[in-house]
Design a protein around this motif. Structure first.
Motif, PDB file in Angstrom:
ATOM      1  N   ALA A  23       0.944  -1.147  -0.044  1.00  0.00           N
ATOM      2  CA  ALA A  23       0.169   0.095  -0.165  1.00  0.00           C
ATOM      3  C   ALA A  23       1.013   1.271  -0.095  1.00  0.00           C
ATOM      4  CB  ALA A  23      -0.933   0.216   1.136  1.00  0.00           C
ATOM      5  N   ILE A  24       1.947   1.324   0.709  1.00  0.00           N
ATOM      6  CA  ILE A  24       2.703   2.095   0.866  1.00  0.00           C
ATOM      7  C   ILE A  24       3.615   2.668  -0.718  1.00  0.00           C
ATOM      8  CG2 ILE A  24       4.989   3.236   2.031  1.00  0.00           C
ATOM      9  CD1 ILE A  24       3.808   1.472   4.414  1.00  0.00           C
ATOM     10  N   ALA A  25       4.177   1.611  -0.979  1.00  0.00           N
ATOM     11  CA  ALA A  25       4.959   1.726  -2.261  1.00  0.00           C
ATOM     12  C   ALA A  25       3.972   1.979  -3.598  1.00  0.00           C
ATOM     13  CB  ALA A  25       5.644   0.401  -2.526  1.00  0.00           C
ATOM     14  N   PHE A  26       3.098   1.379  -3.541  1.00  0.00           N
ATOM     15  CA  PHE A  26       2.020   1.978  -4.595  1.00  0.00           C
ATOM     16  C   PHE A  26       1.545   3.382  -4.398  1.00  0.00           C
ATOM     17  CE2 PHE A  26       1.792  -2.505  -5.692  1.00  0.00           C
ATOM     18  CZ  PHE A  26       1.898  -2.576  -6.945  1.00  0.00           C
ATOM     19  N   PHE A  55       8.665  -2.672   9.739  1.00  0.00           N
ATOM     20  CA  PHE A  55       8.933  -2.468   8.564  1.00  0.00           C
ATOM     21  C   PHE A  55       7.994  -1.492   7.688  1.00  0.00           C
ATOM     22  CE2 PHE A  55      11.392  -6.492   7.239  1.00  0.00           C
ATOM     23  CZ  PHE A  55      12.115  -6.451   8.573  1.00  0.00           C
ATOM     24  N   TRP A  56       6.753  -1.403   8.382  1.00  0.00           N
ATOM     25  CA  TRP A  56       5.724  -0.433   7.489  1.00  0.00           C
ATOM     26  C   TRP A  56       6.510   0.922   7.549  1.00  0.00           C
ATOM     27  CZ3 TRP A  56       0.501  -1.587  10.041  1.00  0.00           C
ATOM     28  CH2 TRP A  56      -0.013  -3.204   9.280  1.00  0.00           C
ATOM     29  N   SER A  57       7.121   1.242   8.679  1.00  0.00           N
ATOM     30  CA  SER A  57       7.774   2.583   9.047  1.00  0.00           C
ATOM     31  C   SER A  57       8.695   2.809   8.126  1.00  0.00           C
ATOM     32  CB  SER A  57       7.982   2.649  10.510  1.00  0.00           C
ATOM     33  OG  SER A  57       7.140   2.421  11.464  1.00  0.00           O
ATOM     34  N   VAL A  58       9.878   1.855   7.863  1.00  0.00           N
ATOM     35  CA  VAL A  58      10.889   1.861   7.100  1.00  0.00           C
ATOM     36  C   VAL A  58      10.210   2.092   5.549  1.00  0.00           C
ATOM     37  CG1 VAL A  58      12.774   0.630   6.135  1.00  0.00           C
ATOM     38  CG2 VAL A  58      12.487   0.604   8.553  1.00  0.00           C
ATOM     39  N   GLY A 115      10.953   0.725  -3.308  1.00  0.00           N
ATOM     40  CA  GLY A 115      10.779  -0.686  -2.707  1.00  0.00           C
ATOM     41  C   GLY A 115      11.593  -1.106  -1.913  1.00  0.00           C
ATOM     42  N   GLY A 116      12.428  -0.332  -1.103  1.00  0.00           N
ATOM     43  CA  GLY A 116      13.512  -0.615  -0.374  1.00  0.00           C
ATOM     44  C   GLY A 116      13.279  -1.822   0.604  1.00  0.00           C
ATOM     45  N   VAL A 117      12.186  -1.842   1.029  1.00  0.00           N
ATOM     46  CA  VAL A 117      11.999  -2.846   2.028  1.00  0.00           C
ATOM     47  C   VAL A 117      12.203  -4.369   1.537  1.00  0.00           C
ATOM     48  CG1 VAL A 117      10.328  -4.237   3.530  1.00  0.00           C
ATOM     49  CG2 VAL A 117      10.405  -1.772   3.641  1.00  0.00           C
ATOM     50  N   PHE A 118      11.279  -4.515  -0.071  1.00  0.00           N
ATOM     51  CA  PHE A 118      11.416  -5.910  -0.665  1.00  0.00           C
ATOM     52  C   PHE A 118      12.855  -6.133  -1.146  1.00  0.00           C
ATOM     53  CE2 PHE A 118       7.293  -3.429  -2.281  1.00  0.00           C
ATOM     54  CZ  PHE A 118       6.448  -4.127  -1.201  1.00  0.00           C
ATOM     55  N   VAL A 119      13.679  -4.918  -1.416  1.00  0.00           N
ATOM     56  CA  VAL A 119      15.178  -5.076  -1.991  1.00  0.00           C
ATOM     57  C   VAL A 119      15.973  -5.553  -0.739  1.00  0.00           C
ATOM     58  CG1 VAL A 119      17.193  -4.008  -2.642  1.00  0.00           C
ATOM     59  CG2 VAL A 119      14.941  -3.531  -3.503  1.00  0.00           C
ATOM     60  N   ILE A 120      15.664  -4.945   0.536  1.00  0.00           N
ATOM     61  CA  ILE A 120      16.502  -5.508   1.792  1.00  0.00           C
ATOM     62  C   ILE A 120      16.203  -6.958   2.043  1.00  0.00           C
ATOM     63  CG2 ILE A 120      16.690  -5.043   4.181  1.00  0.00           C
ATOM     64  CD1 ILE A 120      16.395  -2.139   3.427  1.00  0.00           C
ATOM     65  N   PHE A 152      11.142   5.175   3.151  1.00  0.00           N
ATOM     66  CA  PHE A 152      11.735   4.891   1.486  1.00  0.00           C
ATOM     67  C   PHE A 152      10.655   5.537   0.749  1.00  0.00           C
ATOM     68  CE2 PHE A 152      14.104   0.690   2.982  1.00  0.00           C
ATOM     69  CZ  PHE A 152      15.352   1.645   2.748  1.00  0.00           C
ATOM     70  N   ALA A 153       9.489   5.494   0.883  1.00  0.00           N
ATOM     71  CA  ALA A 153       8.620   6.001   0.022  1.00  0.00           C
ATOM     72  C   ALA A 153       8.655   7.521  -0.156  1.00  0.00           C
ATOM     73  CB  ALA A 153       7.124   5.532   0.213  1.00  0.00           C
ATOM     74  N   VAL A 154       8.599   8.111   0.927  1.00  0.00           N
ATOM     75  CA  VAL A 154       9.056   9.490   1.068  1.00  0.00           C
ATOM     76  C   VAL A 154      10.424  10.222   0.334  1.00  0.00           C
ATOM     77  CG1 VAL A 154       9.481  11.390   2.450  1.00  0.00           C
ATOM     78  CG2 VAL A 154       7.622   9.923   3.041  1.00  0.00           C
ATOM     79  N   LEU A 155      11.373   9.344   0.744  1.00  0.00           N
ATOM     80  CA  LEU A 155      12.686   9.707   0.170  1.00  0.00           C
ATOM     81  C   LEU A 155      12.533   9.620  -1.374  1.00  0.00           C
ATOM     82  CD1 LEU A 155      15.872  10.001   0.132  1.00  0.00           C
ATOM     83  CD2 LEU A 155      16.043   7.613   0.367  1.00  0.00           C
ATOM     84  N   GLY A 156      11.849   8.427  -2.145  1.00  0.00           N
ATOM     85  CA  GLY A 156      11.771   8.385  -3.437  1.00  0.00           C
ATOM     86  C   GLY A 156      11.142   9.393  -3.941  1.00  0.00           C
ATOM     87  N   ILE A 157       9.909   9.837  -3.424  1.00  0.00           N
ATOM     88  CA  ILE A 157       9.226  10.993  -3.905  1.00  0.00           C
ATOM     89  C   ILE A 157      10.045  12.319  -3.794  1.00  0.00           C
ATOM     90  CG2 ILE A 157       7.237  12.604  -3.753  1.00  0.00           C
ATOM     91  CD1 ILE A 157       5.603   9.983  -2.567  1.00  0.00           C
ATOM     92  N   TYR A 158      10.861  12.457  -2.982  1.00  0.00           N
ATOM     93  CA  TYR A 158      11.593  13.637  -2.650  1.00  0.00           C
ATOM     94  C   TYR A 158      12.561  13.798  -3.679  1.00  0.00           C
ATOM     95  CZ  TYR A 158      14.823  17.037  -0.552  1.00  0.00           C
ATOM     96  OH  TYR A 158      15.725  17.895  -0.406  1.00  0.00           O
ATOM     97  N   ILE A 159      13.352  12.532  -3.959  1.00  0.00           N
ATOM     98  CA  ILE A 159      14.520  12.621  -4.835  1.00  0.00           C
ATOM     99  C   ILE A 159      13.769  13.063  -6.471  1.00  0.00           C
ATOM    100  CG2 ILE A 159      15.977  11.099  -6.340  1.00  0.00           C
ATOM    101  CD1 ILE A 159      16.551   9.651  -3.820  1.00  0.00           C
ATOM    102  N   GLU A 160      12.542  12.304  -6.641  1.00  0.00           N
ATOM    103  CA  GLU A 160      12.157  12.383  -8.022  1.00  0.00           C
ATOM    104  C   GLU A 160      11.352  13.837  -8.254  1.00  0.00           C
ATOM    105  OE1 GLU A 160      11.181  11.804 -11.898  1.00  0.00           O
ATOM    106  OE2 GLU A 160      12.367  10.663 -10.508  1.00  0.00           O
ATOM    107  N   VAL A 161      10.759  14.347  -7.301  1.00  0.00           N
ATOM    108  CA  VAL A 161       9.979  15.400  -7.481  1.00  0.00           C
ATOM    109  C   VAL A 161      10.740  16.899  -7.168  1.00  0.00           C
ATOM    110  CG1 VAL A 161       7.779  16.612  -6.447  1.00  0.00           C
ATOM    111  CG2 VAL A 161       7.774  14.054  -6.980  1.00  0.00           C
TER     112      VAL A 161
END
Length: 324
Positions: free
Chosen positions: A185-188, A306-309, A258-263, A313-322
């Motif tokens: 839910a977080i990643a999507f 893991f949800w918190s992590v 998707g950092g949690v999945f990668v880790i 990661f989701a916020v970091l990805g949005i920040y980098i891209e936007v």
């Protein structure tokens, strides 16, 4: 207007799953579609044996219905919409076969690794040829730079690696009640924001349809779970998020979001390498979520952490891209 569309898409996806579950879960139980628990897993998981699995069917139904209804009404379905549904349903069918063999034919390992890999590659290649016929870009952008690499025909191998890799990564993460439901839910949700930022509204609608579907599933999948999604759900979600990343040209950003999945996947790889080369294990058990269980964390604590992590990661990805 689009804020309302997003809200009603999440709501529709949520309601479909929530309304299907009280009917579907007893149906799975009557068919004796119960989960078999690995003997080598944490002992606390043995009490979960017999919990209905293949709940991913409800997630898939919700995603497909919500996506088609909302895109038809507000955004006109495109080739990208159908590519997303192709991969999601294709990987979902592969997962269904795996689950069916496990719970009905009583083969705890399901499809062999070679059979599963072959199926994943076939779906990935079909995706590539449709992708290529529609002249979509085969470039991979490098985050934080203006550079991109055009892989040309080699992009087919990249697609295979990405779809197979992330479908298996999400599958590996699906080991605790609510873990994948929440992290997905977080990643999507993050990709819904990024697709919207690109004005790819049909992709944003699909992403929030998934958010609604998995949140509805989480109502019944949170600890103690009344149903598991099985490979039907986890393989489909992994393939879908890799496809979203490819269609938004944010392939590398997926590694962050998707950092949690990668880790989780890296923990398995490192564990295998360490054991085969030194005879020693890095973690008490892999994937990583089992390690934390065995050091004394409660299942719910592991999941929430893991949800918190995943949110970070989701916020970091949005920040980098936007914003960067």
């Amino acid at each position: 207007m689009w804020e309302q569309v997003i809200f009603f898409t999440i709501l529709l996806g949520f309601l479909i799953t929530v309304l299907l579950s009280p009917v579907f879960i007893p149906f799975l139980r009557r068919l004796k579609f119960g989960q078999s628990i690995r003997e080598e897993g944490p002992k606390s998981h043995q009490k979960k044996s017999g919990t209905p699995t293949m709940g991913g069917i409800m997630i898939l139904l919700s995603i497909v219905i919500t996506t088609l209804v909302m895109t038809s009404k507000y955004a006109e379905p495109t080739v990208k919409t159908y590519l997303l549904l192709l991969v999601t349903l294709g990987f979902g069918l592969l997962g269904f076969l795996d689950d069916f063999i496990k719970v009905v034919m009583k083969r705890n390992l399901g499809l062999t690794s070679k059979q599963k890999l072959l199926g994943q590659i076939i779906i990935s290649v079909v995706f590539y040829f449709i992708f290529k016929q529609n002249d979509f870009s085969t470039e991979v952008s490098i985050p934080l730079t203006d550079y991109s690499i055009d892989l040309g025909f080699g992009y087919v191998f990249f697609i295979i690696f990405w779809l197979v890799g992330f479908s298996n990564a999400v599958n590996l993460t699906d080991g605790l009640d609510g873990l994948v439901s929440g992290t997905a839910a977080i990643a999507f949700g993050a990709f819904a924001v990024l697709a919207w930022n690109q004005s790819q509204f049909e992709l944003s609608i699909f992403s929030v349809a998934v958010v609604g579907a998995v949140l509805g599933f989480l109502v019944f999948n949170a600890h103690p779970a009344k149903v598991f999604m099985g490979d039907t759900g986890s393989l489909a979600l992994g393939g879908a998020i890799a496809t979203i990343a490819i269609l938004t040209k944010l392939e590398i950003i997926l590694i962050i979001i998707g950092g949690v999945f990668v880790i989780e996947t890296l923990s398995v790889i490192l564990q295998v390498i360490s054991f085969k080369t030194t005879g020693k294990r890095i973690f008490r058990m892999s994937p990583l979520h089992h390690h934390y269980e065995l050091v004394g964390w409660s299942e719910w604590r592991v999941v929430v952490t893991f949800w918190s992590v995943g949110i970070l990661f989701a916020v970091l990805g949005i920040y980098i891209e936007v914003w960067l």
